[in-house]
Design a protein around this motif. Structure first.
Motif, PDB file in Angstrom:
ATOM      1  N   LEU A 154     -27.574  -3.322  46.475  1.00 12.57           N
ATOM      2  CA  LEU A 154     -28.927  -2.777  46.449  1.00 12.57           C
ATOM      3  C   LEU A 154     -29.129  -1.923  45.201  1.00 12.57           C
ATOM      4  O   LEU A 154     -30.135  -2.064  44.490  1.00 12.57           O
ATOM      5  CB  LEU A 154     -29.174  -1.953  47.709  1.00 12.57           C
ATOM      6  N   ALA A 155     -28.166  -1.053  44.906  1.00 10.92           N
ATOM      7  CA  ALA A 155     -28.259  -0.228  43.702  1.00 10.92           C
ATOM      8  C   ALA A 155     -28.348  -1.098  42.457  1.00 10.92           C
ATOM      9  O   ALA A 155     -29.159  -0.844  41.546  1.00 10.92           O
ATOM     10  CB  ALA A 155     -27.060   0.713  43.622  1.00 10.92           C
ATOM     11  N   ALA A 156     -27.528  -2.144  42.406  1.00 10.53           N
ATOM     12  CA  ALA A 156     -27.548  -3.030  41.240  1.00 10.53           C
ATOM     13  C   ALA A 156     -28.910  -3.688  41.075  1.00 10.53           C
ATOM     14  O   ALA A 156     -29.436  -3.808  39.958  1.00 10.53           O
ATOM     15  CB  ALA A 156     -26.452  -4.087  41.371  1.00 10.53           C
ATOM     16  N   SER A 157     -29.507  -4.107  42.193  1.00 14.01           N
ATOM     17  CA  SER A 157     -30.816  -4.777  42.111  1.00 14.01           C
ATOM     18  C   SER A 157     -31.916  -3.829  41.657  1.00 14.01           C
ATOM     19  O   SER A 157     -32.965  -4.265  41.179  1.00 14.01           O
ATOM     20  CB  SER A 157     -31.183  -5.374  43.470  1.00 14.01           C
ATOM     21  N   MET A 158     -31.674  -2.527  41.806  1.00 16.84           N
ATOM     22  CA  MET A 158     -32.657  -1.515  41.413  1.00 16.84           C
ATOM     23  C   MET A 158     -32.392  -0.973  40.007  1.00 16.84           C
ATOM     24  O   MET A 158     -33.013  -0.003  39.576  1.00 16.84           O
ATOM     25  CB  MET A 158     -32.639  -0.370  42.428  1.00 16.84           C
ATOM     26  N   GLY A 159     -31.446  -1.602  39.285  1.00 15.42           N
ATOM     27  CA  GLY A 159     -31.113  -1.141  37.953  1.00 15.42           C
ATOM     28  C   GLY A 159     -30.234   0.085  37.942  1.00 15.42           C
ATOM     29  O   GLY A 159     -30.165   0.806  36.943  1.00 15.42           O
ATOM     30  N   LEU A 160     -29.522   0.313  39.052  1.00 16.24           N
ATOM     31  CA  LEU A 160     -28.684   1.506  39.209  1.00 16.24           C
ATOM     32  C   LEU A 160     -27.256   1.103  39.558  1.00 16.24           C
ATOM     33  O   LEU A 160     -26.656   1.627  40.494  1.00 16.24           O
ATOM     34  CB  LEU A 160     -29.270   2.423  40.289  1.00 16.24           C
ATOM     35  N   LEU A 161     -26.712   0.164  38.803  1.00 15.61           N
ATOM     36  CA  LEU A 161     -25.386  -0.383  39.075  1.00 15.61           C
ATOM     37  C   LEU A 161     -24.350   0.726  39.215  1.00 15.61           C
ATOM     38  O   LEU A 161     -24.231   1.600  38.350  1.00 15.61           O
ATOM     39  CB  LEU A 161     -24.984  -1.328  37.938  1.00 15.61           C
ATOM     40  N   GLY A 162     -23.587   0.673  40.325  1.00 14.92           N
ATOM     41  CA  GLY A 162     -22.527   1.642  40.555  1.00 14.92           C
ATOM     42  C   GLY A 162     -22.998   2.990  41.051  1.00 14.92           C
ATOM     43  O   GLY A 162     -22.187   3.907  41.206  1.00 14.92           O
ATOM     44  N   GLN A 163     -24.285   3.121  41.340  1.00 16.86           N
ATOM     45  CA  GLN A 163     -24.840   4.411  41.761  1.00 16.86           C
ATOM     46  C   GLN A 163     -25.372   4.319  43.201  1.00 16.86           C
ATOM     47  O   GLN A 163     -26.537   4.541  43.479  1.00 16.86           O
ATOM     48  CB  GLN A 163     -25.953   4.851  40.817  1.00 16.86           C
ATOM     49  N   GLN A 164     -24.453   4.034  44.123  1.00 15.09           N
ATOM     50  CA  GLN A 164     -24.846   3.818  45.511  1.00 15.09           C
ATOM     51  C   GLN A 164     -25.482   5.039  46.166  1.00 15.09           C
ATOM     52  O   GLN A 164     -26.239   4.903  47.132  1.00 15.09           O
ATOM     53  CB  GLN A 164     -23.631   3.386  46.344  1.00 15.09           C
ATOM     54  N   THR A 165     -25.169   6.235  45.681  1.00 17.51           N
ATOM     55  CA  THR A 165     -25.718   7.445  46.294  1.00 17.51           C
ATOM     56  C   THR A 165     -26.878   8.026  45.482  1.00 17.51           C
ATOM     57  O   THR A 165     -27.299   9.158  45.721  1.00 17.51           O
ATOM     58  CB  THR A 165     -24.619   8.515  46.460  1.00 17.51           C
ATOM     59  N   HIS A 166     -27.395   7.265  44.526  1.00 17.40           N
ATOM     60  CA  HIS A 166     -28.575   7.713  43.778  1.00 17.40           C
ATOM     61  C   HIS A 166     -29.728   7.940  44.768  1.00 17.40           C
ATOM     62  O   HIS A 166     -29.895   7.165  45.724  1.00 17.40           O
ATOM     63  CB  HIS A 166     -28.970   6.656  42.757  1.00 17.40           C
ATOM     64  N   PRO A 167     -30.524   8.976  44.581  1.00 15.20           N
ATOM     65  CA  PRO A 167     -31.614   9.268  45.531  1.00 15.20           C
ATOM     66  C   PRO A 167     -32.547   8.089  45.791  1.00 15.20           C
ATOM     67  O   PRO A 167     -33.011   7.908  46.929  1.00 15.20           O
ATOM     68  CB  PRO A 167     -32.355  10.430  44.864  1.00 15.20           C
ATOM     69  N   GLU A 168     -32.817   7.277  44.779  1.00 14.24           N
ATOM     70  CA  GLU A 168     -33.698   6.135  44.994  1.00 14.24           C
ATOM     71  C   GLU A 168     -33.040   5.086  45.892  1.00 14.24           C
ATOM     72  O   GLU A 168     -33.717   4.420  46.697  1.00 14.24           O
ATOM     73  CB  GLU A 168     -34.096   5.518  43.657  1.00 14.24           C
ATOM     74  N   VAL A 169     -31.742   4.922  45.749  1.00 15.11           N
ATOM     75  CA  VAL A 169     -31.016   3.979  46.595  1.00 15.11           C
ATOM     76  C   VAL A 169     -30.978   4.503  48.036  1.00 15.11           C
ATOM     77  O   VAL A 169     -31.240   3.757  48.991  1.00 15.11           O
ATOM     78  CB  VAL A 169     -29.599   3.736  46.060  1.00 15.11           C
ATOM     79  N   VAL A 170     -30.661   5.764  48.191  1.00 14.09           N
ATOM     80  CA  VAL A 170     -30.623   6.369  49.524  1.00 14.09           C
ATOM     81  C   VAL A 170     -31.985   6.257  50.191  1.00 14.09           C
ATOM     82  O   VAL A 170     -32.089   5.938  51.386  1.00 14.09           O
ATOM     83  CB  VAL A 170     -30.166   7.838  49.439  1.00 14.09           C
ATOM     84  N   ASP A 171     -33.047   6.486  49.439  1.00 20.27           N
ATOM     85  CA  ASP A 171     -34.395   6.352  49.995  1.00 20.27           C
ATOM     86  C   ASP A 171     -34.664   4.925  50.454  1.00 20.27           C
ATOM     87  O   ASP A 171     -35.267   4.708  51.517  1.00 20.27           O
ATOM     88  CB  ASP A 171     -35.423   6.774  48.954  1.00 20.27           C
ATOM     89  N   ALA A 172     -34.210   3.947  49.669  1.00 20.41           N
ATOM     90  CA  ALA A 172     -34.398   2.550  50.062  1.00 20.41           C
ATOM     91  C   ALA A 172     -33.634   2.233  51.344  1.00 20.41           C
ATOM     92  O   ALA A 172     -34.128   1.494  52.216  1.00 20.41           O
ATOM     93  CB  ALA A 172     -33.950   1.624  48.929  1.00 20.41           C
TER      94      ALA A 172
END
Length: 267
Positions: A181-199
């Motif tokens: 999911l993080a990779a698909s959002m342009g945040l590869l390797g950032q599983q705990t990024h706030p945008e990923v957590v929100d998703a």
């Protein structure tokens, strides 16, 4: 002779009074799968997507894990009906199908697990461990009751379609994969990024709104605890290969000087 099959992961979730906690079995080794199965965890994911597993190795792992009070799940490598059929026939009752991005893809996964006319699973119960070679009475008539299907949402499109995916009849649970999911959002390797957590949280809300159970993969303990607080019904908190790697590194760090470890790593 009449045999009964064990309950499914769907049944375990329905009976649970707390979130069910599990881990991944990634090595393809039946010995390590048995070690994992005796851990006291609730469920074990035998991974056919990223792990070096074949039908034969999955079969043996299912056989050894059956001796323990843990729910074994098998993740197939793709939403591919032939592999789904084969994994069901070797006796997997609990499937995870990865990379589901739409209700149509979810419906195709359901159809692959169902006999006609509800689906297109090939009929081979007399030849297969799934029905214990026709020793399970009525298996062809109620085969779907012996199969629990979890679909995995792993990209932004899947998050947007989460409510529709969860609403598909025959989808029992939804599992969120923050890494892809993080990779698909342009945040590869950032599983705990706030945008990923929100998703992930938005997916939780959509799936619960459809009346289904939802889980998530979270090897980081702080992230796992936060997702449990946010309402995860089941969660994967580790993988045997990762645990072994970190433990081995810990031994090296304790007993071998840092300079020697650096030198060895350069070989």
């Amino acid at each position: 002779m009449s045999l009964r099959l064990t309950g499914t992961f769907r049944d375990a979730l329905a009976a649970a009074s707390r979130p069910l906690v599990g881990m991944w079995a990634c090595t393809g080794s039946p010995v390590l799968a048995e070690v994992d199965a005796g851990s006291g965890l609730d469920w074990l994911l035998i991974d056919g997507e990223h792990g070096p597993n074949t039908l034969e190795s999955i079969l043996v792992q299912l056989q050894v894990v059956a001796a323990y009070p843990i729910s074994p799940l098998v993740r197939v490598p793709w939403n591919e009906p032939v592999f789904i059929k084969q994994v069901l026939d070797i006796g997997a009752q609990n499937l995870i199908v990865p990379m589901i991005s739409s209700a149509d893809e979810a419906a195709a996964a359901v159809a692959a697990t169902r006999y006609p006319p509800a689906g297109f699973r090939g009929v081979g119960s007399a030849l297969a461990r799934s029905a214990r070679w026709n020793r399970v009475d009525g298996y062809l008539g109620d085969g779907s009751s012996h199969v629990s299907l979890t679909v995995q949402i792993e990209n932004a499109a899947g998050v947007d379609a989460a409510a529709a995916i969860a609403a598909v009849d025959g989808v029992d649970q939804v599992f969120v994969g923050p890494s892809d999911l993080a990779a698909s959002m342009g945040l590869l390797g950032q599983q705990t990024h706030p945008e990923v957590v929100d998703a992930v949280h938005r997916t939780f809300a959509a799936v619960h709104g459809a009346g289904k159970k939802v889980g998530v993969n979270a090897f980081d303990p702080a992230a796992a605890e936060a997702y449990l607080q946010a309402g995860a019904d089941f969660i994967a908190v580790g993988a045997d290969v990762a645990m072994l790697a970190r433990a081995a590194e810990g031994l090296a760090a304790r007993f071998i000087p840092a300079a020697d470890r650096t030198e060895r790593a350069s070989y």
